[in-house]
Design an enzyme around this catalytic site. Structure first.
Site, PDB file in Angstrom:
ATOM      1  N   ARG A 165      -3.428  -6.027  14.105  1.00 22.97           N
ATOM      2  CA  ARG A 165      -3.784  -6.821  12.938  1.00 22.97           C
ATOM      3  C   ARG A 165      -4.150  -8.257  13.311  1.00 22.97           C
ATOM      4  O   ARG A 165      -5.073  -8.842  12.729  1.00 22.97           O
ATOM      5  CB  ARG A 165      -2.623  -6.809  11.937  1.00 22.97           C
ATOM      6  CG  ARG A 165      -2.456  -5.458  11.263  1.00 22.97           C
ATOM      7  CD  ARG A 165      -1.295  -5.432  10.294  1.00 22.97           C
ATOM      8  NE  ARG A 165      -1.401  -4.267   9.410  1.00 22.97           N
ATOM      9  CZ  ARG A 165      -0.600  -4.042   8.377  1.00 22.97           C
ATOM     10  NH1 ARG A 165       0.378  -4.897   8.099  1.00 22.97           N
ATOM     11  NH2 ARG A 165      -0.766  -2.979   7.621  1.00 22.97           N
ATOM     12  N   GLY A 207       0.803  -1.219   0.000  1.00 18.47           N
ATOM     13  CA  GLY A 207       0.000   0.000   0.000  1.00 18.47           C
ATOM     14  C   GLY A 207       0.833   1.265   0.000  1.00 18.47           C
ATOM     15  O   GLY A 207       0.314   2.356  -0.238  1.00 18.47           O
ATOM     16  N   GLY A 208       2.137   1.125   0.270  1.00 21.92           N
ATOM     17  CA  GLY A 208       3.040   2.272   0.199  1.00 21.92           C
ATOM     18  C   GLY A 208       3.239   3.015   1.506  1.00 21.92           C
ATOM     19  O   GLY A 208       4.080   3.917   1.584  1.00 21.92           O
ATOM     20  N   ALA A 236       6.767  -2.188   7.809  1.00 19.95           N
ATOM     21  CA  ALA A 236       7.526  -3.078   6.922  1.00 19.95           C
ATOM     22  C   ALA A 236       8.397  -2.292   5.941  1.00 19.95           C
ATOM     23  O   ALA A 236       9.575  -2.609   5.748  1.00 19.95           O
ATOM     24  CB  ALA A 236       6.592  -4.009   6.159  1.00 19.95           C
ATOM     25  N   LEU A 237       7.819  -1.266   5.314  1.00 27.59           N
ATOM     26  CA  LEU A 237       8.612  -0.480   4.370  1.00 27.59           C
ATOM     27  C   LEU A 237       9.681   0.319   5.115  1.00 27.59           C
ATOM     28  O   LEU A 237      10.776   0.536   4.589  1.00 27.59           O
ATOM     29  CB  LEU A 237       7.701   0.442   3.556  1.00 27.59           C
ATOM     30  CG  LEU A 237       6.752  -0.288   2.604  1.00 27.59           C
ATOM     31  CD1 LEU A 237       5.877   0.688   1.833  1.00 27.59           C
ATOM     32  CD2 LEU A 237       7.533  -1.163   1.642  1.00 27.59           C
ATOM     33  N   GLU A 296      12.138  -8.587   5.179  1.00 32.53           N
ATOM     34  CA  GLU A 296      11.293  -9.658   5.715  1.00 32.53           C
ATOM     35  C   GLU A 296      12.013 -10.990   5.842  1.00 32.53           C
ATOM     36  O   GLU A 296      11.527 -11.891   6.532  1.00 32.53           O
ATOM     37  CB  GLU A 296      10.056  -9.818   4.825  1.00 32.53           C
ATOM     38  CG  GLU A 296       8.926 -10.593   5.472  1.00 32.53           C
ATOM     39  CD  GLU A 296       7.668 -10.615   4.633  1.00 32.53           C
ATOM     40  OE1 GLU A 296       6.789 -11.442   4.926  1.00 32.53           O
ATOM     41  OE2 GLU A 296       7.560  -9.804   3.684  1.00 32.53           O
ATOM     42  N   HIS A 343       2.520 -11.191   6.134  1.00 37.27           N
ATOM     43  CA  HIS A 343       3.912 -10.924   6.495  1.00 37.27           C
ATOM     44  C   HIS A 343       4.393 -12.013   7.446  1.00 37.27           C
ATOM     45  O   HIS A 343       3.677 -12.400   8.367  1.00 37.27           O
ATOM     46  CB  HIS A 343       4.017  -9.561   7.183  1.00 37.27           C
ATOM     47  CG  HIS A 343       5.411  -9.031   7.327  1.00 37.27           C
ATOM     48  ND1 HIS A 343       5.930  -8.065   6.499  1.00 37.27           N
ATOM     49  CD2 HIS A 343       6.399  -9.326   8.202  1.00 37.27           C
ATOM     50  CE1 HIS A 343       7.174  -7.785   6.862  1.00 37.27           C
ATOM     51  NE2 HIS A 343       7.471  -8.541   7.895  1.00 37.27           N
ATOM     52  N   ASP A 400      13.218 -18.631   0.103  1.00 41.90           N
ATOM     53  CA  ASP A 400      14.498 -19.106  -0.440  1.00 41.90           C
ATOM     54  C   ASP A 400      15.701 -18.627   0.384  1.00 41.90           C
ATOM     55  O   ASP A 400      16.612 -19.404   0.682  1.00 41.90           O
ATOM     56  CB  ASP A 400      14.671 -18.623  -1.884  1.00 41.90           C
ATOM     57  CG  ASP A 400      13.540 -19.067  -2.789  1.00 41.90           C
ATOM     58  OD1 ASP A 400      12.729 -19.904  -2.361  1.00 41.90           O
ATOM     59  OD2 ASP A 400      13.461 -18.561  -3.921  1.00 41.90           O
TER      60      ASP A 400
END
Length: 449
Positions: free
Chosen positions: A260, A19-20, A424-425, A409, A380, A201
């Site tokens: 959340r 969402g930025g 997160a960003l 992450e 997340h 990974d």
């Protein structure tokens, strides 16, 4: 010189679909002062919001360097909209919204920098398979190219893992959920907001060279997934304060301004595990305004992904909920917007974030009205490789694995059991910058100093 290994055909990963929102406190600004916000409060909410499971040192680094990260992005040409807002699960009005929708602005900015500087090579459709270790030092990676060809990349300086989490690896997330048993299920019936490439990974490769993994069971779900794809696309909300959630009976069921995990657990307890976001036209006065994902509300309504009606009764009929329940839910929310707690009674779900501009029409009362259906979705993974303040990856003895760094992450131990929306960003910018600096100062001796 820098080589970036990217297994898909474009850069951006999950960020490009986000969402930025980026949390950062400009501690001396009028906005921060007006919101009674501070870096210390950001720390407190982040640490406590993760049930105090985050590493205090890493949490402090995150919040202390957040605003510097915003200024750094601006110095590279990235533009933000004025002011701040509260993103879902963000707990406070400290999220900065880029001018470009989703995470596009971040990678337009990074691409522009790369285009104007020599020595940065992107290798697309190239999947890193394993890390190369020589004499205990990580010196590169073995990769598979687009045609199945083997590619070996050697690094004379550090190797940085920025591969994201494991939200799309059903087997991995189910195994991790066994640690906490927080979620009823994380099997294939639960979709994810993540790109298909986010399969853990980097975590696997790091573990194979001795990295310690921490808090793998801390997995965040959102109650905001598209019912068909699980993506955040089609989410009509603009900010926490201006919308409510109702179940298929038209009743509110949770604090929409809360954590959340609490919101999503509340949704799991609802019939058909389905809810609707309800809001009015304040955020969409013409219908051509964009949501946080670059979509107009008119286009979402035309595609049947959102609903629009001139009255709440008509909206209730469209989404199939009892009109009397929906109107009662909206009226209760509106009363709190206009007068705060009613006769000393708090909101029944503990909500404290309401539209509060002081205007007579605060609340959901400005037609047309809008609704959108949403379901739980994996968003997340807070667990991952353990790092220190320099983003060095640590082994099970707490020692740094030489020349191996990680950010974003793929790491664990920062956000604890529950990540604040908008952090997160911030994480990618703050720790990504540290990782780049740390790697540039490292040396394996391969190819000389």
């Amino acid at each position: 010189e820098v080589i970036v290994i990217e297994k898909t055909g474009q850069m951006g990963g999950n960020t490009i679909m986000a969402g930025g929102a980026l949390n950062a406190v400009d501690d001396g600004s009028e906005t921060a002062l007006a919101n009674k916000d501070s870096v210390d409060f950001h720390y407190e909410q982040t640490f406590n919001g993760g049930d105090k499971q985050g590493d205090p040192e890493l949490v402090r680094i995150l919040v202390d360097n957040a605003w510097d990260g915003v200024e750094w992005l601006k110095s590279l040409g990235m533009e933000f909209q004025p002011g701040t807002f509260t993103v879902t699960g963000g707990m406070w009005q400290r999220a900065h919204k880029p001018v470009e929708p989703e995470g596009v602005g971040f990678f337009k900015t990074y691409q522009a920098y790369m285009d104007s500087h020599e020595g940065i090579t992107m290798m697309y459709h190239t999947k890193a398979e394993e890390l190369i270790v020589e004499d205990g030092v990580v010196v590169g990676a073995v990769c598979t190219g687009e045609t199945g060809n083997k590619i070996t990349v050697k690094a004379k300086n550090g190797v940085v893992l920025a591969t994201g989490g494991f939200g799309q690896n059903v087997e991995m997330r189910m195994a991790a959920n066994e640690e906490t048993k927080l979620w009823p299920t994380l099997d294939e019936t639960i979709p994810s907001t993540n790109t298909s490439a986010i399969t853990g990974d980097g975590i696997r490769m790091a573990e194979e060279v001795g990295a310690e993994l921490v808090q793998m069971g801390n997995i965040q779900l959102l109650p905001l997934g598209d019912p068909n794809t699980g993506s955040l696309s089609g989410n009509i909300e603009h900010a926490v304060e201006s919308r409510i959630f109702v179940n298929i009976h038209g009743d509110r069921f949770v604090n929409e301004g809360g954590r959340r995990d609490e919101m999503t657990l509340g949704l799991f307890a609802q019939p058909e595990t389905t809810m609707f976001i309800i809001m009015d036209s304040d955020g969409y006065p013409t219908g051509e305004e964009l949501n946080n994902f670059g979509e107009t509300i008119n286009s979402l309504v035309a595609d049947g992904r959102a609903y629009k009606a001139d009255t709440l009764e008509e909206l209730a009929e469209q989404i199939g909920v009892p009109a009397e329940n929906l109107t009662a839910a909206v009226e209760e929310y509106n009363r709190h917007c206009l007068g705060g707690d009613l006769e000393g009674q708090e909101d029944e779900f503990g909500r404290t974030l309401f539209t509060d501009s002081g205007k007579e029409n605060d609340g959901i009362n400005d037609p047309p009205y809008y609704a959108a259906e949403r379901v739980p979705t994996v968003h997340h993974t807070m667990g991952g490789v353990k790092i220190n303040a320099q983003t060095q990856v640590l082994n099970k003895d707490g020692e740094a694995i030489p020349n191996l760094f990680a950010a974003g992450e793929v790491t664990g131990g920062i956000h604890g059991s529950n990540r604040l929306g908008g952090n997160a960003l911030t994480d990618t910018v703050v720790f990504g910058r540290i990782a780049g600096q740390s790697a540039s100062e490292s040396s394996s001796g391969i190819g000389g100093e």
